[in-house]
Scaffold this motif. Structure first.
Motif, PDB file in Angstrom:
ATOM      1  N   HIS A 118      48.615  28.196  46.225  1.00 37.14           N
ATOM      2  CA  HIS A 118      49.772  28.474  45.364  1.00 37.14           C
ATOM      3  C   HIS A 118      49.350  29.061  44.021  1.00 37.14           C
ATOM      4  O   HIS A 118      50.042  29.926  43.473  1.00 37.14           O
ATOM      5  CB  HIS A 118      50.593  27.202  45.166  1.00 37.14           C
ATOM      6  CG  HIS A 118      51.420  26.844  46.365  1.00 37.14           C
ATOM      7  ND1 HIS A 118      52.506  27.578  46.776  1.00 37.14           N
ATOM      8  CD2 HIS A 118      51.296  25.830  47.261  1.00 37.14           C
ATOM      9  CE1 HIS A 118      53.041  27.037  47.864  1.00 37.14           C
ATOM     10  NE2 HIS A 118      52.312  25.977  48.182  1.00 37.14           N
ATOM     11  N   LEU A 119      48.213  28.606  43.496  1.00 36.92           N
ATOM     12  CA  LEU A 119      47.724  29.177  42.228  1.00 36.92           C
ATOM     13  C   LEU A 119      47.341  30.641  42.393  1.00 36.92           C
ATOM     14  O   LEU A 119      47.645  31.469  41.532  1.00 36.92           O
ATOM     15  CB  LEU A 119      46.528  28.380  41.712  1.00 36.92           C
ATOM     16  CG  LEU A 119      46.848  27.060  41.011  1.00 36.92           C
ATOM     17  CD1 LEU A 119      45.570  26.292  40.727  1.00 36.92           C
ATOM     18  CD2 LEU A 119      47.628  27.293  39.723  1.00 36.92           C
ATOM     19  N   ARG A 120      46.692  30.986  43.509  1.00 35.22           N
ATOM     20  CA  ARG A 120      46.322  32.385  43.754  1.00 35.22           C
ATOM     21  C   ARG A 120      47.565  33.266  43.813  1.00 35.22           C
ATOM     22  O   ARG A 120      47.623  34.340  43.220  1.00 35.22           O
ATOM     23  CB  ARG A 120      45.533  32.511  45.066  1.00 35.22           C
ATOM     24  CG  ARG A 120      44.070  32.152  44.970  1.00 35.22           C
ATOM     25  CD  ARG A 120      43.289  32.676  46.164  1.00 35.22           C
ATOM     26  NE  ARG A 120      43.826  32.211  47.428  1.00 35.22           N
ATOM     27  CZ  ARG A 120      43.448  31.091  48.040  1.00 35.22           C
ATOM     28  NH1 ARG A 120      42.544  30.312  47.477  1.00 35.22           N
ATOM     29  NH2 ARG A 120      43.977  30.748  49.185  1.00 35.22           N
ATOM     30  N   ARG A 121      48.579  32.783  44.537  1.00 36.77           N
ATOM     31  CA  ARG A 121      49.814  33.560  44.684  1.00 36.77           C
ATOM     32  C   ARG A 121      50.509  33.723  43.325  1.00 36.77           C
ATOM     33  O   ARG A 121      50.970  34.801  42.975  1.00 36.77           O
ATOM     34  CB  ARG A 121      50.752  32.866  45.680  1.00 36.77           C
ATOM     35  CG  ARG A 121      51.954  33.703  46.075  1.00 36.77           C
ATOM     36  CD  ARG A 121      52.788  33.009  47.133  1.00 36.77           C
ATOM     37  NE  ARG A 121      52.012  32.743  48.334  1.00 36.77           N
ATOM     38  CZ  ARG A 121      51.774  31.542  48.835  1.00 36.77           C
ATOM     39  NH1 ARG A 121      52.244  30.460  48.232  1.00 36.77           N
ATOM     40  NH2 ARG A 121      51.080  31.397  49.931  1.00 36.77           N
ATOM     41  N   TYR A 122      50.572  32.633  42.570  1.00 35.03           N
ATOM     42  CA  TYR A 122      51.233  32.657  41.255  1.00 35.03           C
ATOM     43  C   TYR A 122      50.513  33.599  40.302  1.00 35.03           C
ATOM     44  O   TYR A 122      51.138  34.389  39.596  1.00 35.03           O
ATOM     45  CB  TYR A 122      51.261  31.239  40.681  1.00 35.03           C
ATOM     46  CG  TYR A 122      51.783  31.137  39.271  1.00 35.03           C
ATOM     47  CD1 TYR A 122      53.103  31.455  38.962  1.00 35.03           C
ATOM     48  CD2 TYR A 122      50.952  30.700  38.240  1.00 35.03           C
ATOM     49  CE1 TYR A 122      53.586  31.344  37.660  1.00 35.03           C
ATOM     50  CE2 TYR A 122      51.423  30.588  36.937  1.00 35.03           C
ATOM     51  CZ  TYR A 122      52.737  30.905  36.659  1.00 35.03           C
ATOM     52  OH  TYR A 122      53.206  30.798  35.372  1.00 35.03           O
ATOM     53  N   GLN A 123      49.188  33.556  40.292  1.00 36.42           N
ATOM     54  CA  GLN A 123      48.434  34.377  39.363  1.00 36.42           C
ATOM     55  C   GLN A 123      48.460  35.846  39.754  1.00 36.42           C
ATOM     56  O   GLN A 123      48.415  36.717  38.898  1.00 36.42           O
ATOM     57  CB  GLN A 123      47.001  33.856  39.233  1.00 36.42           C
ATOM     58  CG  GLN A 123      46.956  32.495  38.561  1.00 36.42           C
ATOM     59  CD  GLN A 123      45.572  32.054  38.183  1.00 36.42           C
ATOM     60  OE1 GLN A 123      44.582  32.626  38.636  1.00 36.42           O
ATOM     61  NE2 GLN A 123      45.482  31.031  37.355  1.00 36.42           N
TER      62      GLN A 123
END
Length: 230
Positions: A118-123
């Protein structure tokens, strides 16, 4: 990721909160424990967060209320971690704005992987360059697409017309002499040919007026030149 990633962990069970914080640290991120919905709100108001891990059954403000508060003010990823197993609760939380739902007891590796995912997608989303736009009244210029819109309707500007209008839009309070305008747009020495600028300004005004005849966008400052009309 080179930037510091801050994750708020909202869980009233001390052992589970500590376990989640340890998972986050192992992934190279920075956790902040909160043990009630009210405490979590204080952290949310005081700082920026990259993610929230959220239990639903909390003292004070419930996880449901906290989820609603976060999603109305932010787009950060929220992972629900709850003992509630029923499908209705899961679907309800996802529709309210949660990005994921993990049930207790959870697998440590799964939680770790979902946090990373989720962090990869958000960033990826937040690091996309913002579209460059100039706005004045109901006119908008998309500088990336080199397009002009009034009330969402695209105008058919020539390349020179676009460059002249972009020049005016970029400095809305500045009065541009014909010499300023010619040398900025054509990148050539100005020899006093007023007709070139006059024709282009007239064409721009006509195209703007065709969409919104009630509004005046460019004003003539007599003896000086042109500027945007406020």
């Amino acid at each position: 990721m080179t930037e510091k990633v801050n994750i708020l962990v909202v869980e009233d069970d001390d052992a589970i909160n500590q376990l989640l914080c340890n998972i986050i640290k192992k992934n190279g991120y920075f956790p902040q424990p909160a043990f009630s919905g009210t405490e979590a709100m204080l952290y949310l108001e005081r700082a920026e967060w990259d993610m929230v891990l959220l239990d639903l059954m909390l003292p004070g403000m419930s996880g449901d209320e906290l989820l609603t508060n976060i999603t109305t003010q932010s787009h950060i990823p929220i992972i629900i971690i709850s003992a509630k197993l029923d499908q209705q609760t899961k679907v309800g939380m996802l529709r309210t704005g949660a990005d994921d739902y993990i049930t207790k007891p959870f697998d440590i590796e799964e939680v770790s992987a979902r946090i990373d995912s989720h962090l990869r997608r958000y960033q990826r989303i937040t690091r996309q360059p913002a579209t460059k736009r100039l706005v004045h009244k109901d006119v908008e210029i998309d500088q990336d697409a080199k397009a002009v819109f009034i009330k969402g309707e695209a105008l058919n500007f020539t390349a020179r017309e676009y460059e002249i209008f972009e020049l005016l839009m970029a400095s809305p309070k500045k009065v541009f002499t014909k010499k300023n305008m010619f040398e900025s747009v054509w990148q050539e020495t100005y020899y006093g040919d007023d007709n070139t600028i006059n024709v282009h300004i007239s064409n721009i005004r006509s195209k703007l007026a065709a969409v919104n005849p009630e509004e005046e966008y460019i004003e003539t400052v007599w003896g000086m030149g042109y500027r945007l009309k406020t």
